[in-house]
Each structure stands twice: as C-alpha cells, then as structure tokens.
Design a protein around this motif. Structure first.
Motif, PDB file in Angstrom:
ATOM      1  N   CYS A   1     -13.908   2.645   2.136  1.00  0.00           N
ATOM      2  CA  CYS A   1     -12.175   3.054   1.313  1.00  0.00           C
ATOM      3  C   CYS A   1     -12.191   4.549   0.653  1.00  0.00           C
ATOM      4  N   GLY A   2     -10.445   4.347  -0.089  1.00  0.00           N
ATOM      5  CA  GLY A   2     -11.206   5.487  -0.910  1.00  0.00           C
ATOM      6  C   GLY A   2      -9.723   6.520  -0.892  1.00  0.00           C
ATOM      7  N   ASP A   3     -10.583   7.714  -1.580  1.00  0.00           N
ATOM      8  CA  ASP A   3      -8.778   8.661  -1.637  1.00  0.00           C
ATOM      9  C   ASP A   3      -9.157   9.591  -0.810  1.00  0.00           C
ATOM     10  N   PHE A   4      -8.866   9.835   0.844  1.00  0.00           N
ATOM     11  CA  PHE A   4      -9.401  10.438   1.711  1.00  0.00           C
ATOM     12  C   PHE A   4      -8.458  11.535   1.799  1.00  0.00           C
ATOM     13  N   ASN A   5      -7.698  11.947   1.110  1.00  0.00           N
ATOM     14  CA  ASN A   5      -6.954  13.594   0.847  1.00  0.00           C
ATOM     15  C   ASN A   5      -6.210  13.742   1.800  1.00  0.00           C
ATOM     16  N   VAL A   6      -6.128  12.909   2.815  1.00  0.00           N
ATOM     17  CA  VAL A   6      -5.474  13.514   4.137  1.00  0.00           C
ATOM     18  C   VAL A   6      -4.801  12.397   4.767  1.00  0.00           C
ATOM     19  N   ALA A   7      -3.172  12.320   4.491  1.00  0.00           N
ATOM     20  CA  ALA A   7      -2.056  11.853   5.906  1.00  0.00           C
ATOM     21  C   ALA A   7      -2.229  10.963   6.916  1.00  0.00           C
ATOM     22  N   PRO A   8      -2.835  10.385   7.978  1.00  0.00           N
ATOM     23  CA  PRO A   8      -3.111  10.200   8.932  1.00  0.00           C
ATOM     24  C   PRO A   8      -2.135  10.836   9.881  1.00  0.00           C
ATOM     25  N   ASP A   9      -0.798  10.065   9.279  1.00  0.00           N
ATOM     26  CA  ASP A   9       0.007  10.539  10.744  1.00  0.00           C
ATOM     27  C   ASP A   9       1.533  10.580  10.143  1.00  0.00           C
ATOM     28  N   ASP A  10       2.445  10.782  10.770  1.00  0.00           N
ATOM     29  CA  ASP A  10       3.574  11.928  10.733  1.00  0.00           C
ATOM     30  C   ASP A  10       4.542  10.424   9.359  1.00  0.00           C
ATOM     31  N   ARG A  11       4.293   9.564   9.466  1.00  0.00           N
ATOM     32  CA  ARG A  11       4.401   8.251   8.757  1.00  0.00           C
ATOM     33  C   ARG A  11       4.365   8.524   7.988  1.00  0.00           C
TER      34      ARG A  11
END
Lengths: 262, 262
Positions: A150-160
DNA sequence: GAAGAAGTGG
DNA sequence: CCACTTCTTC
C-alpha cells in the motif's frame, strides 16, 4: 486486521490530525508517506503513547515512510536493497519500508511523483516501478508470501480514478507509460482491493491544495492497497475516509483502509 | 476612553487572537505594532466588521503600525516627515502613525529594537529617539496638545522593568544611552502612566519566545503609554493584560491599556 | 496551496 | 522561538 495508508505531507505538521484520526479509527496498522523528517526527529512518543510500535525510514525535507503497528513487527527493512541484496541509486530517496505483521507482509511505498512527462524525474519514476516489480517478486517467493502493498502510487490506474479524465493522458499520474508500469507490477498477482468493493468512479484519495480542488471534488485516486491472492478472500471492506481532508491545515491526501478477516 | 497598545508580531498571524481580545475588551482605540504587512494586504474587513476604523502604515516583512478606533479619526498622518515637513531616512521604516480621536492626539510608535550595543542598528535607534523628541515637541505645540504616546519602545525605563536587572546595562533595551534617549523625550512633559498606578516591579509586557521566557516570567516592560499633563488627571487605571500571551501561538508582547475619564 | 530549508530579524 | 523572505518540491 485493519490496515490503512495515508500520505500525511509532513508528520510533524500533521501530528495532531493523525493522532485524532487514530483515536477515532484505531486501525491495527497505519502506513504513512511523506513524513519529511529524519528518523531521529520523528515524533515517536505520542504514537507509542497510544499503543503503536514504529518502523520508520525518513530523510530531510522530502519523502519518508513509516509503519505504525499495534502488533509486533518482524522482518522490518527499508529500501529495495535490503531485500534484493544489491545497492541502487533508487534507495537514496526513502520511499520503501516493509514489515511482517500478524502473518501479513505489509509493504509501504511512496512512489516518485514524476514531476512532468519527459522530465528526468519521470524517467526515474519508470525505473523505480521496474525495480519495484523485481522487489515484490522476491517477496512473493519468501516465507511470508501474503503481501499487502500500500501507499501513495502517484498513478490513477484508470479513468474512473480522475474527476475529469479528458486529456489527462498527457498529465503526470495518468500518462500511459506510468499506468503500464504500474499494471506490469500488478500483473505479478495483485488485486486493487478498493475496486473489489467499489466499481464506480468518483472516489478519490488526493485533491490538489490549489484552486479549491477539494471544495469542488476535483480529486484523483492515487493511494492504493494491493493484495496478493491469499489475502483477497479475507478482505471485508476497503474504504476511503475523506473526513481528515476536511480539517484545518489538512494533508492533501486522505486515508484508505482495508479490513482483513482473521 | 480606553486606549490600548499591542505589538502583535504580524497582524496576519495574530488576527484571530486580536479579534478575540477586542470582543472581550472593546477598547475605544487599539494601537498595533509590527503588523508586518503592506497596507493593501492588511486584513481590514474583520476589524471594520466589529466597529473599528483603521489608520495603517505598513511595509513588507518588518515593522508596520496601525490605529484601530471606534470613534472618528482626524489629522491622520504616518511618519515623522508628515508632521515635521522634511524628508528623513528614519521614515523609510514604517514606525510612526498618529490620529486625533475624541480630542486626544494618539501617537503610535514602534521604536527600533537596536539589535546590539555598538551596532549600526543601535545608532539608528538613538538617532530615531532624537528625531522623535523633535516630532513630539512639534505636536505639543499644535492645536491638539493632549498627547497619548504609546507603543513598543524597546526600552525598559528602569530596573523594576526587568525580571533580573543585574548586568543588563550592557543589554539592548536597558543600556544607559537608550534609557537616556527615552528619558530625554519624556522630559518634554510625559508621564509613564502605568507607573502612576503601579510603582512595584515584576510587571512585564514582553517575554522572549526562547528558553521558556513566559513560563518562567522572565519578562521586560518595554511597551508603554505616555501622557501629557492635561491627560494625566483623566487616567483612571493603566493595566497590562497577560491573558493573550497565554494563548496558542501568541505574540511575544501583550497589551497595555489606559482608561481615560471623559 | 502548502511544506521544508536557509537566511534575517527580533 | 517565531515570523518573515525566496527557493524547491509536489
């Protein structure tokens, strides 16, 4: 067992808010990112006073991760190198810490932001994801293969995961190469546990401080909890608590929590 | 008519504390020092909303004075030059503002600190006091000669005004030359109105933020209210309110208040 | 917009 | 010790 992740944007600035949150939400494990403090200056005492043990890895000004746990932690290690047995410049920034807690290997990450596409920092982010995959593969082959990453991935996996995705494929945190880098890591066998319970969009964990991002709910879901197959069946819920983001002088992120059946 | 003086050490940082204090202590006039803000950025509205008119003279980062008044102000002017009719480098720093309120000429001052004896800033302080004397003499000869001169003087007039006077004659705020410079100004015919009511020592208006100055009551009386003879008889009380110094994130100074009979 | 650093000021 | 500046980062 409840495990939470929260980018606090300075633990010293956020100490009271985190303590208040733990009083109301006494999770078993809290993973913090962007503690922004060297280990000697981390405010350990107030968290120990309310029953948490600490595993910390910090630096001056930037980055820094910590695991707070109500239960004993073993196999604590910081950085990729401690697990992979090799030095890497990617460990100069304190972004990785792990510990085994109640049979689960908790991995707490602060993925590089990447600044802007085509910047040096963007390349660093992609290199970092590549080494993360090797690191997690190694841990999956260990004696404790049940991972909660877990954590801050600094990526939004998809457009939702973005309030307004149009044109965001040129934006940091949504560009195809970083999404693919994350997807490649997850292909090792990780499940985005929040999505198991909540398939619809409009759920965010970060809102820019600027231009009334939170007031207008212009958010991004970039803080994640990923579970290996052995843990997915135990997950009873995964939620985002936006309450701390409403407070005075909040972090720009808010906690994500998973509840694992015993 | 109640007139108060308070070095707030940034009006923007202290806005809530000052508003709370005015709600509990609705003085007629409040003189502020170290507002640390240019006039365009001064938070006028919250003070106007509770019934005060404002006369302000500020600059970026340092210094800055303001008069808040429940009654009409006339003959408002900032700086020595406005009264003396000559330019002076001593007006580059915003330390002087005056207005006539209810027949009293209120003069609000932020005397230079002086940094350290034998420094350039110390000489500046002494020069400033010299011009202050000329300035006040001029006002004494004006159509409104009843003066209430208040502010942060950065001088403890005598040893009663320091928690531990031993050796302080080499300390800024207590060295003989600056005490003499202040005494020379006062020789124009001013009375330290606090001392009319309270002859004993141990009463302070400023405590250093450092080394628990307030907790240990290691204070200095450096904020003063001086009255010309015509006003002395009207004074009913002069007090120091240490309550605001107890608050979270306080100014290092606390208000001094005089009550003038009508 | 908010955080820490390093510097100045008090 | 606290508040200001400019700088960098996210």
């Amino acid at each position: 067992m409840k495990i939470a992740t929260w980018n606090v944007n300075s633990i010293r600035s956020r100490q009271a808010i985190v303590l208040d949150w733990l009083a109301a939400n006494p999770v078993d494990v809290l993973c913090l990112q962007e503690t922004k403090v060297v280990d000697l200056d981390f405010p350990r005492e107030p968290f120990e006073a309310i029953g948490y043990q600490l595993a910390i890895s910090g630096q001056k000004s930037y980055n820094g991760v910590a695991i707070l746990s109500r239960h004993p932690m073993t196999e604590i290690s910081a950085g990729f190198g401690a697990v992979l047995g090799e030095e890497t410049d990617l460990d100069e920034q304190k972004r990785v810490i792990t510990a085994v807690i109640g049979g689960v290997r908790v991995v707490n990450l602060y993925v590089p932001n990447g600044s802007a596409i085509a910047s040096e920092k963007y390349d660093y982010k992609l290199r970092w994801f590549a080494l993360l995959k090797t690191y997690l593969a190694q841990l999956q082959g260990s004696a404790v293969p049940d991972l909660c990453v877990c954590g801050d991935f600094n990526v939004a996996p998809d457009d939702r995961d973005i309030y307004k995705p149009d044109g965001k494929d040129k934006h940091i945190m949504a560009s195809p190469p970083e999404r693919e880098a994350l997807a490649s890591v997850l292909s090792l066998g990780f499940t985005d546990i929040f999505r198991q319970f909540t398939p619809d969009g409009g759920h965010y964990s970060w809102w820019d401080y600027r231009r009334g991002g939170f007031a207008n709910n212009r958010g991004w879901r970039i803080d994640h909890i990923y579970l290996t197959a052995g843990l997915c069946d135990r997950a009873q819920a995964c939620t985002i608590d936006i309450e701390p983001r409403r407070r005075e002088k909040p972090s720009d992120h808010t906690p994500v929590i998973v509840d694992l059946r015993n």
